[in-house]
Design an enzyme around this catalytic site. Structure first.
Site, PDB file in Angstrom:
ATOM      1  N   VAL A  89       1.505   0.946  -9.989  1.00 40.23           N
ATOM      2  CA  VAL A  89       0.229   0.973  -9.282  1.00 40.23           C
ATOM      3  C   VAL A  89      -0.822   0.465 -10.257  1.00 40.23           C
ATOM      4  CG1 VAL A  89      -1.506   2.415  -8.135  1.00 40.23           C
ATOM      5  CG2 VAL A  89       0.940   2.910  -7.815  1.00 40.23           C
ATOM      6  N   GLY A  97      -3.078   8.352  -4.439  1.00 44.06           N
ATOM      7  CA  GLY A  97      -1.878   8.729  -3.703  1.00 44.06           C
ATOM      8  C   GLY A  97      -0.933   7.580  -3.400  1.00 44.06           C
ATOM      9  N   GLY A  99       1.164   5.883  -5.504  1.00 46.74           N
ATOM     10  CA  GLY A  99       2.485   6.121  -6.089  1.00 46.74           C
ATOM     11  C   GLY A  99       3.279   7.128  -5.276  1.00 46.74           C
ATOM     12  N   ASN A 126       6.279   8.145 -21.693  1.00 48.13           N
ATOM     13  CA  ASN A 126       5.346   8.003 -20.579  1.00 48.13           C
ATOM     14  C   ASN A 126       5.089   9.354 -19.904  1.00 48.13           C
ATOM     15  OD1 ASN A 126       3.800   7.158 -18.412  1.00 48.13           O
ATOM     16  ND2 ASN A 126       5.100   5.401 -17.938  1.00 48.13           N
ATOM     17  N   TYR A 133       6.632  12.449 -11.708  1.00 49.82           N
ATOM     18  CA  TYR A 133       7.968  12.587 -11.134  1.00 49.82           C
ATOM     19  C   TYR A 133       8.363  14.051 -10.985  1.00 49.82           C
ATOM     20  CZ  TYR A 133       8.313   7.571 -12.029  1.00 49.82           C
ATOM     21  OH  TYR A 133       8.100   6.214 -12.041  1.00 49.82           O
TER      22      TYR A 133
END
Length: 168
Positions: A89, A97, A99, A126, A133
């Site tokens: 993104v 929102g 992603g 990262n 995630y």
């Protein structure tokens, strides 16, 4: 409020896809590895045997990001899996929102297609991506490590096949 739309990439999106890949490679400190050409991506995405698919995210009509994915296969499950190669993104569109929308879209696609898994890799440094995630319910596969053979090592390994076939 922004309007977010997702759509499959078309052949005319190849330059955009390449731009997004290069932007991602820069963010990941891997710009030197982003050597794909328009011809490479055209063949990989829209050739006779497409190797991957791309979903483009647009925010208020502007290209905001993408997800590039392909099918793998789990012998243990006896089912295909969706593998996310790239999620990106653009910085100006983060926090809206996009992603999450791309990830939920891919999860729904995996379920719709009867796939057994949805997997991806993330660079260990990262932290923002890892946190994102985890917020989606992803879990690390710490007992697995990625292995790779490429460049000269790939050429050398492939050359062994010729030698192996001659020696029986």
């Amino acid at each position: 409020m922004s309007t977010i739309a997702l759509r499959p990439a078309t052949p005319s999106d190849v330059p955009l896809v390449l731009d997004l890949i290069r932007e991602l490679a820069g963010y990941e400190r891997l710009a030197h590895e982003a050597v794909a050409t328009a011809e490479d991506m055209q063949a990989a995405l829209f050739g006779p045997r497409p190797a991957a698919e791309v979903v483009i995210a647009e925010c208020d009509g502007e290209p905001a990001g993408m997800a590039l994915f392909f099918v793998t296969f789990s012998t243990f499950l006896g089912k295909p899996s969706l593998y996310l190669e790239d999620l990106y993104v653009r910085p100006d569109f983060r926090g809206r929102g996009i992603g999450r929308r791309l990830m939920t879209h891919l999860a729904a696609l995996a379920v719709e297609r009867g796939y057994g898994r949805f997997e991806w890799s993330v660079l260990d440094w990262n932290a923002p991506a890892i946190a994102f995630y985890r917020s989606l319910g992803a879990r690390p596969m710490d007992e697995w490590t990625v292995q790779r053979v490429d460049g000269q090592a790939l050429q050398a390994l492939a050359a062994q096949a010729t030698r192996d076939s001659r020696t029986g």
